[in-house]
Write a protein that holds these residues in place. Structure first.
Motif, short mmCIF file in Angstrom:
data_model
loop_
_atom_site.label_atom_id
_atom_site.label_comp_id
_atom_site.label_asym_id
_atom_site.label_seq_id
_atom_site.Cartn_x
_atom_site.Cartn_y
_atom_site.Cartn_z
N UNK A 132 0.82 -1.21 0.00
CA UNK A 132 0.00 0.00 0.00
C UNK A 132 0.86 1.26 0.00
N UNK A 133 2.00 1.21 0.68
CA UNK A 133 2.91 2.37 0.67
C UNK A 133 3.46 2.60 -0.74
N UNK A 134 3.76 1.53 -1.46
CA UNK A 134 4.23 1.67 -2.83
C UNK A 134 3.12 2.21 -3.74
N UNK A 135 1.89 1.75 -3.53
CA UNK A 135 0.76 2.31 -4.29
C UNK A 135 0.66 3.81 -4.02
N UNK A 136 0.80 4.21 -2.77
CA UNK A 136 0.76 5.63 -2.41
C UNK A 136 1.89 6.40 -3.09
N UNK A 137 3.09 5.86 -3.07
CA UNK A 137 4.24 6.54 -3.68
C UNK A 137 4.12 6.62 -5.20
N UNK A 138 3.36 5.70 -5.79
CA UNK A 138 3.20 5.70 -7.25
C UNK A 138 2.46 6.94 -7.75
N UNK A 140 -0.57 7.10 -8.49
CA UNK A 140 -1.58 6.73 -9.49
C UNK A 140 -3.01 6.89 -8.99
N UNK A 141 -3.18 6.89 -7.68
CA UNK A 141 -4.53 6.87 -7.13
C UNK A 141 -4.54 7.54 -5.76
N UNK A 142 -5.60 8.22 -5.47
CA UNK A 142 -5.72 8.89 -4.17
C UNK A 142 -6.21 7.89 -3.13
N UNK A 143 -5.48 7.82 -2.01
CA UNK A 143 -5.84 6.88 -0.95
C UNK A 143 -6.44 7.66 0.21
N UNK A 144 -7.58 7.19 0.72
CA UNK A 144 -8.34 7.96 1.69
C UNK A 144 -8.04 7.59 3.14
N UNK A 145 -6.96 6.82 3.35
CA UNK A 145 -6.56 6.45 4.71
C UNK A 145 -5.06 6.14 4.69
N UNK A 146 -4.41 6.06 5.86
CA UNK A 146 -2.98 5.75 5.90
C UNK A 146 -2.69 4.39 5.27
N UNK A 147 -1.51 4.25 4.69
CA UNK A 147 -1.18 3.04 3.94
C UNK A 147 -1.21 1.77 4.80
N UNK A 148 -0.95 1.88 6.10
CA UNK A 148 -0.92 0.67 6.94
C UNK A 148 -2.31 0.16 7.30
#
Length: 212
Positions: A132-138, A140-148
């Motif tokens: 999820x941290x890698x998805x966040x760093x990419x 490509x998409x907005x994440x609505x909560x912390x990666x963990x």
């Protein structure tokens, strides 16, 4: 344009089978590949098949997922198109994890994810938080909560628009004897379990004191 591949894996393990019976969801592990050939994966996971307490950042290969009588494994793959700068951030994070031998496997968050929704421990990750941290760093998409706080099933839904493939990946050629399937003594199993739990517990106390 470069691509980062998120790979959901139906693991041939006892824990994986138990999780599938409880949840009805097929995928119990997630890894990253930077190569479309899907021959090298990186994740936070056990380093030996029979020894879950020696765990952390690791490279994984197809014969880690399809071993013994299994000649293939079920996978679902998403392809994230990333800019050069985002790709560099992802590579930098992977290099950081690979070089940090004090980074622990966050067993507590993984085990309690269905009840608590994941929680952070200083310098620790599991396959879900790492991915999820890698998805966040990419970017490509907005994440609505912390990666963990992302489970594998939630990542599956989040990445729908980037779907690439779902099906079986074949184990390639004869698996090399790289020690992944080696056995361990019960005493080693017990001692490393106690060691990991103790280190994670101390990290939790340390993190709480720093945030008081």
């Amino acid at each position: 344009m470069k691509h980062i591949y998120i790979v959901l894996i139906k693991a041939h393990t006892g824990l994986g089978a138990a999780a599938r019976r409880l949840t009805g969801y097929p995928y119990t592990h997630v890894a990253i590949s930077l190569d479309r050939s899907m021959t090298d994966f990186v994740s936070f996971s056990r380093r030996y098949h029979y020894f879950p307490f020696d765990a952390g950042f690791t490279h994984e290969y197809r014969h880690y997922y399809a071993f013994g009588k299994h000649n293939s494994f079920q996978a679902k793959i998403f392809s994230l198109p990333v800019t050069d700068s985002s790709y560099s951030r992802v590579k930098g994070f992977i290099t950081e994890c690979a070089s940090d031998d004090q980074r622990l496997f966050n067993l507590f968050s993984m085990a309690t994810m269905p009840l608590l929704g994941g929680f952070r421990i200083y310098r620790s990750d599991n396959c879900m938080s790492f991915t999820a941290h890698i998805v966040e760093l990419s970017g490509c998409i907005k994440m609505d909560r912390p990666y963990w706080r992302w489970s594998i099933k939630e990542l599956d839904r989040l990445l729908t628009d980037f779907f690439l493939f779902e099906g079986r990946l074949i184990r390639r050629s004869e698996a090399p004897d790289d020690g992944y399937m080696r056995p361990f003594s019960p005493m080693k199993y017990l001692s490393d379990m106690v060691k990991l739990i103790s280190r994670l517990s101390l990290r939790m106390v340390f993190s709480n004191k720093n945030h008081m």
